[in-house]
Structures are given as structure tokens and as C-alpha cells.
Design a protein around this motif. Structure first.
Motif, mmCIF file in Angstrom:
data_model
loop_
_atom_site.group_PDB
_atom_site.id
_atom_site.type_symbol
_atom_site.label_atom_id
_atom_site.label_comp_id
_atom_site.label_asym_id
_atom_site.label_seq_id
_atom_site.Cartn_x
_atom_site.Cartn_y
_atom_site.Cartn_z
ATOM 1 N N LEU A 72 6.859 -2.517 -9.393
ATOM 2 C CA LEU A 72 7.110 -1.134 -9.012
ATOM 3 C C LEU A 72 8.515 -0.740 -9.451
ATOM 4 C CD1 LEU A 72 5.676 -0.945 -5.367
ATOM 5 C CD2 LEU A 72 4.580 -0.223 -7.503
ATOM 6 N N ARG A 76 7.183 4.663 -10.503
ATOM 7 C CA ARG A 76 5.841 4.319 -10.025
ATOM 8 C C ARG A 76 5.658 4.663 -8.546
ATOM 9 N NH1 ARG A 76 4.063 -1.304 -13.209
ATOM 10 N NH2 ARG A 76 4.127 -0.351 -15.307
ATOM 11 N N MET A 80 2.924 7.193 -6.935
ATOM 12 C CA MET A 80 2.052 6.999 -5.778
ATOM 13 C C MET A 80 2.119 8.195 -4.844
ATOM 14 S SD MET A 80 2.243 2.975 -4.690
ATOM 15 C CE MET A 80 4.008 2.848 -4.555
ATOM 16 N N ASN A 128 0.060 -0.681 -5.870
ATOM 17 C CA ASN A 128 -0.195 0.764 -5.804
ATOM 18 C C ASN A 128 -1.559 1.077 -5.199
ATOM 19 O OD1 ASN A 128 -1.138 -0.312 -8.505
ATOM 20 N ND2 ASN A 128 -2.087 1.721 -8.545
ATOM 21 N N ASP A 132 -3.009 4.269 -2.931
ATOM 22 C CA ASP A 132 -4.121 5.051 -3.478
ATOM 23 C C ASP A 132 -5.361 4.942 -2.598
ATOM 24 O OD1 ASP A 132 -2.431 5.609 -5.559
ATOM 25 O OD2 ASP A 132 -3.462 4.370 -7.031
#
Length: 417
Positions: A72, A76, A80, A128, A132
Motif C-alpha cells: 500500500l 492506493r 480505497m 485492499n 472493497d
């Protein structure tokens, strides 16, 4: 111990699912915005934890593809948070109703979208997915149990802590989003037995993980197999366009399931296109695995047998094959494709339409990069995965794929004779 813990996790999630199932779209969106905000607020803590996971991964000798998935950074994490905000902008499918029929006796038959209930996500080095999947399942009225691999577990816990803060500030139970506290395989096996409380299992990862889950689960499984994606360059292709699709599909990001792993070139344009491809791929340091017909166009190509195609390299490597015609390309895709994404480059509309109709994959594309085979890029917001099995979803899974339908019948006292 694992059995008791698995039962407790599943039952808590089932109770939490009932708490979120009947929330209004407005209430859900307010909570989701809090989730996005808390991710940004806790960015520094998440990155510190992720660096520890990255260091441990390097020491274990994880591949570059796995490390890329694990890593990450500020961009990034913002991605998210932005993905959650994109989910906010999507229409909530829960509660949607449509009329099927009004029967002669006056009863109305409708179908209505409802949450699935509790979803168990099993994934590897993709932290991630925690954000998500948590956001997608929440918006679709479900609770989610997240079991990530050993490589990413601490990062996933840190992300979940931010999401839990948002849930608690909204007077909702933390069990709406549960990160399994240990990557112990026996605990995962016990979770796969909790058919009374878990409604669906979605594994994302290597073939070994997918097969283990499918073979051992008592709960329905949606499979997310490997991404062996091809680009077929037709004899009617615009070669400059084809080259752009090839370079982007292979080199934009290699450690992802929608990256190209094979390119098929019609023999009539091989003399023109393959030198172009060789130059462009060499500039990106791409390793070439090719059939004998294509090898002379590339310096140092690894010549492979006709039955050795179908590898998912997840690296700067690609397989190249010269094919006799469209039918030869289709046969190759049928034999070596994984049902994920297949692309044709052609200016012939009839050939493009035939390819889209005949190729059996979750996503088929004409004149577009395979890198668009992604829920966010296709307008679904974040995705929970790309299903390569046809029941109950096929392709990128967004909000609607995390719901099901029930029949709703309304009448005015009608009885059956």
C-alpha cells in the motif's frame, strides 16, 4: 478451539447481517462516507503496519507479483477511499421490485432484490480487498467475514479497525465486517462448514486456494480462478491500435488477473505486427515465450511446445503464437483461456461480433485493453471479485451480484380452487 471460534464468528456475523439488511440507502451512504473518511484519517497507521507486512514478505521471498498486491501507499489508500465513495454514488439494489405478471385471478407477481446474508471472503495478499469487500457487502445489505492470507493479515486488521470505527460511530455492530484474527487453515476449514450462518463463500487467490475451498466447503462457492487473458490480433486489425492494447495489457500492471498473458497474431499480418511487438516489448523488458513460427521475430525468445501455453505469469512475461486464422485463435482460447477476459483487435465489425458471441469468457472485449476488466472501470464501483463460474454471477461482481431475488405475491383474498 477452531470449531468454536468459527461458530462464534459466523453467528455474530449472522446477527449483524440482520442489523444492516433493513437500513435505508441514505443511512448506508452516511456510514460508507464515514468509512472513507476514517481510512484517510488512519492512513499513516495503516502504512506503518503495511511496511511491516512488506518486510516480512520480502524475508519470506514472496514474488514481485505478490509483493505488488500486498503493498500500500498513499495513492492506493486514497484509491480505497475513493472506491467507497464511488459505491456511495451507486444505486442501492436492495428493495428494487419489478412486475413479472398480473394473473387472470388478479394476483400480482413481482420479484424483489434482497441481501444474500453473510458472505465469507477468502483471499491472499490483497489488503485492499478488506475495504472493497467490506463496503460492497455493507451497501448491498450483507455482513462479511474476511479471511486474508498470512502475508496481509496485519494490514487487513489495520484497515478493518478504521472501518470498525466508522461502524461504531454509526451505532452499528463491528461484526458487520469481521476480519478473521488468524490465518490458521484449520479455522478456515471450520468456517467453510458453517452453512447455517454463512450464505456464500468467495475465494480469491491462487489455484491451490480455490481448489481447497471448493473441495471442502459445505457452503455455495463462487470461484475466481486465474486470469489467463489473451489479445487476438486479427488480419483486419489496426496494428498501431493493437500495439497499444498489447503494451498496456501486459505492462501497465503485471501482478493482476486482468493483465495479458498471451497474444495471438493472424499469420497474414504477422510479418508486420510481430516486429512492432518485439521492439515495444523489448523496451519494457518483457520476456517472450513463443511458438516456433513467431520466435525469429524476437531476440532470445523461449520456444515452447504447442501444449505449453496457458501460463499465468503475473510478471513481465508473455506467450506469443502465430495462428492460421480466426478459428485457430478461437480454438487456442478455448483450450488455454481461463474464462476471465479475452480481447480481439479488429476493424471488421462482423468478426468482432462473432468473437464476442463465440468466446466463452466472463468478459469479452473488442478494441479495448484487458485492463478495463475491473468492476471500478466498468462502472460497478469497487468489485468483490471476478467470477469465472457462471452461477450465481459471471464476471466482475458489484452490488447487484451480492443480492438475490425473492418472489413477492400480492392479492385481495384470492384462494386457489
Amino acid at each position: 478451539m477452531s470449531q468454536e471460534l468459527a461458530k462464534d464468528i459466523a453467528k455474530r456475523a449472522a446477527v449483524a447481517a440482520r442489523a444492516v439488511a433493513n437500513l435505508s440507502e441514505q443511512d448506508k451512504n452516511q456510514v460508507l462516507q464515514r468509512m472513507a473518511d476514517t481510512l484517510r484519517q488512519h492512513q499513516d497507521e495503516i502504512l506503518k503496519v503495511n511496511e511491516k507486512d512488506m518486510q516480512a514478505g520480502r524475508e519470506k521471498g514472496l514474488s514481485d507479483a505478490m509483493l505488488d498486491r500486498l503493498q500500500l501507499n498513499q495513492e492506493r489508500i486514497e484509491g480505497m477511499a475513493t472506491a467507497i465513495e464511488e459505491i456511495i454514488a451507486l444505486k442501492d439494489p436492495v428493495g428494487d421490485r419489478y412486475l413479472l405478471d398480473e394473473r387472470p385471478n388478479g394476483i400480482k407477481v413481482e420479484k424483489m432484490r434482497i441481501p444474500l446474508g453473510v458472505i465469507c471472503m477468502i483471499y491472499e495478499a490483497r489488503p485492499n480487498v478488506t475495504a472493497d469487500a467490506g463496503a460492497l457487502c455493507f451497501k448491498s445489505g450483507n455482513a462479511v467475514i474476511l479471511r486474508c492470507g498470512r502475508e496481509a493479515i496485519e494490514t487487513s486488521k489495520a484497515i478493518a479497525a478504521a472501518l470498525h470505527e466508522a461502524l461504531e460511530n454509526s451505532n452499528l455492530p463491528k461484526d458487520v465486517i469481521t476480519v478473521v484474527p488468524t490465518p490458521d487453515r484449520d479455522l478456515m476449514l471450520q468456517l467453510l462448514q458453517q452453512k447455517d450462518d454463512i450464505d456464500l463463500v468467495i475465494p480469491r487467490g491462487g489455484e491451490g486456494l480455490i481448489h481447497f475451498v471448493s473441495d471442502n466447503s459445505k457452503i455455495p462457492v463462487i470461484q475466481h480462478y486465474k486470469g489467463v487473458c489473451h489479445l487476438y490480433v486479427d488480419n483486419d486489425a489496426d496494428l498501431d491500435k493493437a500495439l497499444k492494447l498489447l503494451v498496456n495489457g501486459k505492462t501497465h500492471r503485471t501482478g493482476v488477473c486482468n493483465a495479458l498473458e498471451g497474444v495471438l497474431v493472424h499469420q497474414q499480418i504477422a510479418d508486420k505486427f510481430l516486429p512492432m511487438a518485439a521492439k515495444a516489448l523489448a523496451e519494457k523488458d518483457v520476456i517472450i515465450h513463443s511458438d516456433k513460427r513467431s520466435a525469429d521475430y524476437f531476440d532470445g525468445a523461449d520456444v515452447i511446445a504447442d501444449d505449453a501455453f496457458g501460463e499465468e505469469y503475473l510478471a513481465l512475461e508473455i506467450a506469443v503464437r502465430t495462428v492460421d486464422d480466426y478459428e485457430h485463435a478461437l480454438a487456442h482460447i478455448q483450450q488455454f483461456g481461463s474464462g476471465h477476459t479475452e480481447v480481439i483487435c479488429t476493424e471488421n465489425d462482423d468478426t468482432a461480433a462473432r468473437f464476442i458471441r463465440e468466446v466463452d469468457s466472463a468478459v469479452t472485449m473488442a478494441n479495448a485493453s484487458s485492463r478495463f476488466s475491473d468492476g471500478g472501470q466498468l462502472g460497478l464501483g469497487a468489485e468483490i471479485g471476478i467470477s469465472t463460474s457462471k452461477l450465481h454471477a459471471y464476471g466482475p461482481m458489484g452490488l447487484q451480484a451480492l443480492t438475490t431475488e425473492k418472489f413477492v405475491v400480492t392479492g385481495n383474498g384470492q384462494t386457489r380452487d
